[in-house]
Design a protein around this motif. Structure first.
Motif, PDB file in Angstrom:
ATOM      1  N   SER A 128      41.481 -41.285  47.722  1.00  4.46           N
ATOM      2  CA  SER A 128      40.305 -40.509  48.112  1.00  4.46           C
ATOM      3  C   SER A 128      40.535 -39.629  49.323  1.00  4.46           C
ATOM      4  O   SER A 128      39.758 -38.703  49.557  1.00  4.46           O
ATOM      5  CB  SER A 128      39.129 -41.450  48.380  1.00  4.46           C
ATOM      6  OG  SER A 128      39.388 -42.266  49.490  1.00  4.46           O
ATOM      7  N   ARG A 129      41.604 -39.856  50.095  1.00  4.63           N
ATOM      8  CA  ARG A 129      41.772 -39.084  51.333  1.00  4.63           C
ATOM      9  C   ARG A 129      43.062 -38.292  51.446  1.00  4.63           C
ATOM     10  O   ARG A 129      43.057 -37.185  51.978  1.00  4.63           O
ATOM     11  CB  ARG A 129      41.672 -40.037  52.520  1.00  4.63           C
ATOM     12  CG  ARG A 129      40.309 -40.613  52.678  1.00  4.63           C
ATOM     13  CD  ARG A 129      40.173 -41.316  53.993  1.00  4.63           C
ATOM     14  NE  ARG A 129      38.871 -41.979  54.033  1.00  4.63           N
ATOM     15  CZ  ARG A 129      38.676 -43.172  54.507  1.00  4.63           C
ATOM     16  NH1 ARG A 129      39.682 -43.848  54.987  1.00  4.63           N
ATOM     17  NH2 ARG A 129      37.485 -43.697  54.512  1.00  4.63           N
ATOM     18  N   GLN A 130      44.180 -38.841  51.000  1.00  5.89           N
ATOM     19  CA  GLN A 130      45.473 -38.225  51.313  1.00  5.89           C
ATOM     20  C   GLN A 130      45.670 -36.840  50.697  1.00  5.89           C
ATOM     21  O   GLN A 130      46.021 -35.899  51.395  1.00  5.89           O
ATOM     22  CB  GLN A 130      46.613 -39.154  50.908  1.00  5.89           C
ATOM     23  CG  GLN A 130      46.644 -40.467  51.647  1.00  5.89           C
ATOM     24  CD  GLN A 130      46.747 -40.305  53.142  1.00  5.89           C
ATOM     25  OE1 GLN A 130      47.372 -39.378  53.634  1.00  5.89           O
ATOM     26  NE2 GLN A 130      46.114 -41.185  53.877  1.00  5.89           N
ATOM     27  N   ILE A 131      45.466 -36.724  49.397  1.00  3.59           N
ATOM     28  CA  ILE A 131      45.695 -35.434  48.740  1.00  3.59           C
ATOM     29  C   ILE A 131      44.686 -34.385  49.197  1.00  3.59           C
ATOM     30  O   ILE A 131      45.086 -33.260  49.525  1.00  3.59           O
ATOM     31  CB  ILE A 131      45.706 -35.598  47.198  1.00  3.59           C
ATOM     32  CG1 ILE A 131      46.815 -36.552  46.767  1.00  3.59           C
ATOM     33  CG2 ILE A 131      45.826 -34.256  46.514  1.00  3.59           C
ATOM     34  CD1 ILE A 131      48.221 -36.092  47.056  1.00  3.59           C
ATOM     35  N   PRO A 132      43.376 -34.693  49.271  1.00  6.05           N
ATOM     36  CA  PRO A 132      42.454 -33.685  49.807  1.00  6.05           C
ATOM     37  C   PRO A 132      42.787 -33.281  51.249  1.00  6.05           C
ATOM     38  O   PRO A 132      42.682 -32.105  51.606  1.00  6.05           O
ATOM     39  CB  PRO A 132      41.084 -34.364  49.731  1.00  6.05           C
ATOM     40  CG  PRO A 132      41.217 -35.336  48.629  1.00  6.05           C
ATOM     41  CD  PRO A 132      42.634 -35.827  48.712  1.00  6.05           C
ATOM     42  N   ASN A 133      43.218 -34.233  52.063  1.00  6.36           N
ATOM     43  CA  ASN A 133      43.604 -33.903  53.437  1.00  6.36           C
ATOM     44  C   ASN A 133      44.824 -32.991  53.466  1.00  6.36           C
ATOM     45  O   ASN A 133      44.904 -32.069  54.280  1.00  6.36           O
ATOM     46  CB  ASN A 133      43.882 -35.164  54.245  1.00  6.36           C
ATOM     47  CG  ASN A 133      42.619 -35.867  54.664  1.00  6.36           C
ATOM     48  OD1 ASN A 133      41.526 -35.319  54.571  1.00  6.36           O
ATOM     49  ND2 ASN A 133      42.755 -37.094  55.115  1.00  6.36           N
ATOM     50  N   MET A 134      45.787 -33.243  52.585  1.00  7.02           N
ATOM     51  CA  MET A 134      46.969 -32.395  52.525  1.00  7.02           C
ATOM     52  C   MET A 134      46.588 -30.964  52.109  1.00  7.02           C
ATOM     53  O   MET A 134      47.048 -29.995  52.715  1.00  7.02           O
ATOM     54  CB  MET A 134      47.989 -32.978  51.551  1.00  7.02           C
ATOM     55  CG  MET A 134      49.291 -32.204  51.500  1.00  7.02           C
ATOM     56  SD  MET A 134      50.454 -32.858  50.306  1.00  7.02           S
ATOM     57  CE  MET A 134      49.656 -32.436  48.770  1.00  7.02           C
ATOM     58  N   ILE A 135      45.750 -30.845  51.099  1.00 11.39           N
ATOM     59  CA  ILE A 135      45.333 -29.526  50.624  1.00 11.39           C
ATOM     60  C   ILE A 135      44.566 -28.775  51.711  1.00 11.39           C
ATOM     61  O   ILE A 135      44.830 -27.600  51.977  1.00 11.39           O
ATOM     62  CB  ILE A 135      44.496 -29.659  49.340  1.00 11.39           C
ATOM     63  CG1 ILE A 135      45.379 -30.146  48.194  1.00 11.39           C
ATOM     64  CG2 ILE A 135      43.841 -28.326  48.972  1.00 11.39           C
ATOM     65  CD1 ILE A 135      44.621 -30.543  46.952  1.00 11.39           C
ATOM     66  N   THR A 136      43.638 -29.454  52.367  1.00  9.67           N
ATOM     67  CA  THR A 136      42.864 -28.772  53.405  1.00  9.67           C
ATOM     68  C   THR A 136      43.728 -28.419  54.612  1.00  9.67           C
ATOM     69  O   THR A 136      43.475 -27.404  55.261  1.00  9.67           O
ATOM     70  CB  THR A 136      41.654 -29.615  53.850  1.00  9.67           C
ATOM     71  OG1 THR A 136      42.089 -30.910  54.248  1.00  9.67           O
ATOM     72  CG2 THR A 136      40.643 -29.732  52.739  1.00  9.67           C
ATOM     73  N   MET A 137      44.744 -29.209  54.908  1.00 14.56           N
ATOM     74  CA  MET A 137      45.626 -28.873  56.031  1.00 14.56           C
ATOM     75  C   MET A 137      46.427 -27.609  55.725  1.00 14.56           C
ATOM     76  O   MET A 137      46.603 -26.750  56.591  1.00 14.56           O
ATOM     77  CB  MET A 137      46.563 -30.042  56.344  1.00 14.56           C
ATOM     78  CG  MET A 137      47.357 -29.854  57.609  1.00 14.56           C
ATOM     79  SD  MET A 137      46.372 -29.559  59.084  1.00 14.56           S
ATOM     80  CE  MET A 137      45.556 -31.103  59.278  1.00 14.56           C
ATOM     81  N   ILE A 138      46.900 -27.480  54.498  1.00 15.75           N
ATOM     82  CA  ILE A 138      47.633 -26.266  54.105  1.00 15.75           C
ATOM     83  C   ILE A 138      46.715 -25.057  54.189  1.00 15.75           C
ATOM     84  O   ILE A 138      47.094 -24.002  54.732  1.00 15.75           O
ATOM     85  CB  ILE A 138      48.227 -26.439  52.690  1.00 15.75           C
ATOM     86  CG1 ILE A 138      49.346 -27.477  52.718  1.00 15.75           C
ATOM     87  CG2 ILE A 138      48.741 -25.101  52.148  1.00 15.75           C
ATOM     88  CD1 ILE A 138      49.819 -27.914  51.348  1.00 15.75           C
ATOM     89  N   VAL A 139      45.498 -25.188  53.672  1.00 16.53           N
ATOM     90  CA  VAL A 139      44.532 -24.078  53.736  1.00 16.53           C
ATOM     91  C   VAL A 139      44.201 -23.748  55.189  1.00 16.53           C
ATOM     92  O   VAL A 139      44.101 -22.579  55.559  1.00 16.53           O
ATOM     93  CB  VAL A 139      43.255 -24.422  52.938  1.00 16.53           C
ATOM     94  CG1 VAL A 139      42.156 -23.404  53.191  1.00 16.53           C
ATOM     95  CG2 VAL A 139      43.562 -24.515  51.457  1.00 16.53           C
ATOM     96  N   ARG A 140      44.046 -24.771  56.025  1.00 13.92           N
ATOM     97  CA  ARG A 140      43.731 -24.548  57.437  1.00 13.92           C
ATOM     98  C   ARG A 140      44.849 -23.769  58.135  1.00 13.92           C
ATOM     99  O   ARG A 140      44.581 -22.871  58.934  1.00 13.92           O
ATOM    100  CB  ARG A 140      43.506 -25.893  58.125  1.00 13.92           C
ATOM    101  CG  ARG A 140      43.090 -25.763  59.563  1.00 13.92           C
ATOM    102  CD  ARG A 140      42.783 -27.103  60.167  1.00 13.92           C
ATOM    103  NE  ARG A 140      41.542 -27.587  59.577  1.00 13.92           N
ATOM    104  CZ  ARG A 140      41.230 -28.866  59.459  1.00 13.92           C
ATOM    105  NH1 ARG A 140      42.050 -29.794  59.880  1.00 13.92           N
ATOM    106  NH2 ARG A 140      40.090 -29.225  58.925  1.00 13.92           N
TER     107      ARG A 140
END
Length: 161
Positions: A128-140
């Motif tokens: 629930s957290r790792q992949i969405p966090n990775m995607i949002t970090m790249i976008v950020r």
């Protein structure tokens, strides 16, 4: 990545993950708006522009929006984690009940309970957290590079090199 996609399919949580990802991306946009509006307020205060109060009001609205969206993301992440945890535990229990007793009796009951409780909870949190966090970090990172390019093209050229 294939294991993650399989787990998402098994736990039927792709829609929930997309909703969380949307709100996290909205949070990124609000963070960028926060930084740009703060710059605008400081510039208005230095020039003693008459739009200072209006810009301050918009800044407060952006700040409150960030707080609300952060609370929504936190709530959705925990709700998704609990749902995934329940689904994974259900899958494991079904798998255990379909096995021969002789195969299961090779394992100590404490080991099975440890797998059943803590390991599946860690797996649910990771899904629930790792992949969405990775995607949002790249976008950020890309969003920050774009904003730096907007604010100071010379500095962004140095960062790219």
């Amino acid at each position: 990545m294939k294991v993650w996609l399989w787990l998402i399919k098994k736990t039927e949580s792709l829609k929930d993950l997309c909703i969380i990802l949307f709100f996290k991306l909205l949070l990124i946009c609000l963070g960028i708006a926060f930084a740009l509006w703060m710059r605008k307020i400081i510039d208005n205060a230095l020039v003693q522009d008459h739009t200072f109060l209006l810009n301050s009001l918009v800044f407060i609205i952006i700040l409150l929006s960030q707080i609300i969206v952060s609370a929504v993301v936190y709530n959705l992440e925990h709700r998704l984690e609990i749902n995934i945890d329940k689904r994974l535990k259900s899958l494991m229990m079904k798998s255990l009940l379909k096995q021969d007793y002789h195969c299961i009796s090779n394992y100590h009951s404490g080991e099975l309970m440890n797998r059943y409780s803590s390991d599946l909870s860690l797996l649910a949190a990771g899904i629930s957290r790792q992949i969405p966090n990775m995607i949002t970090m790249i976008v950020r990172i890309f969003a920050v590079m774009i904003v730096i390019g907007y604010m100071s093209p010379l500095l962004s050229g140095v960062l790219v090199l």
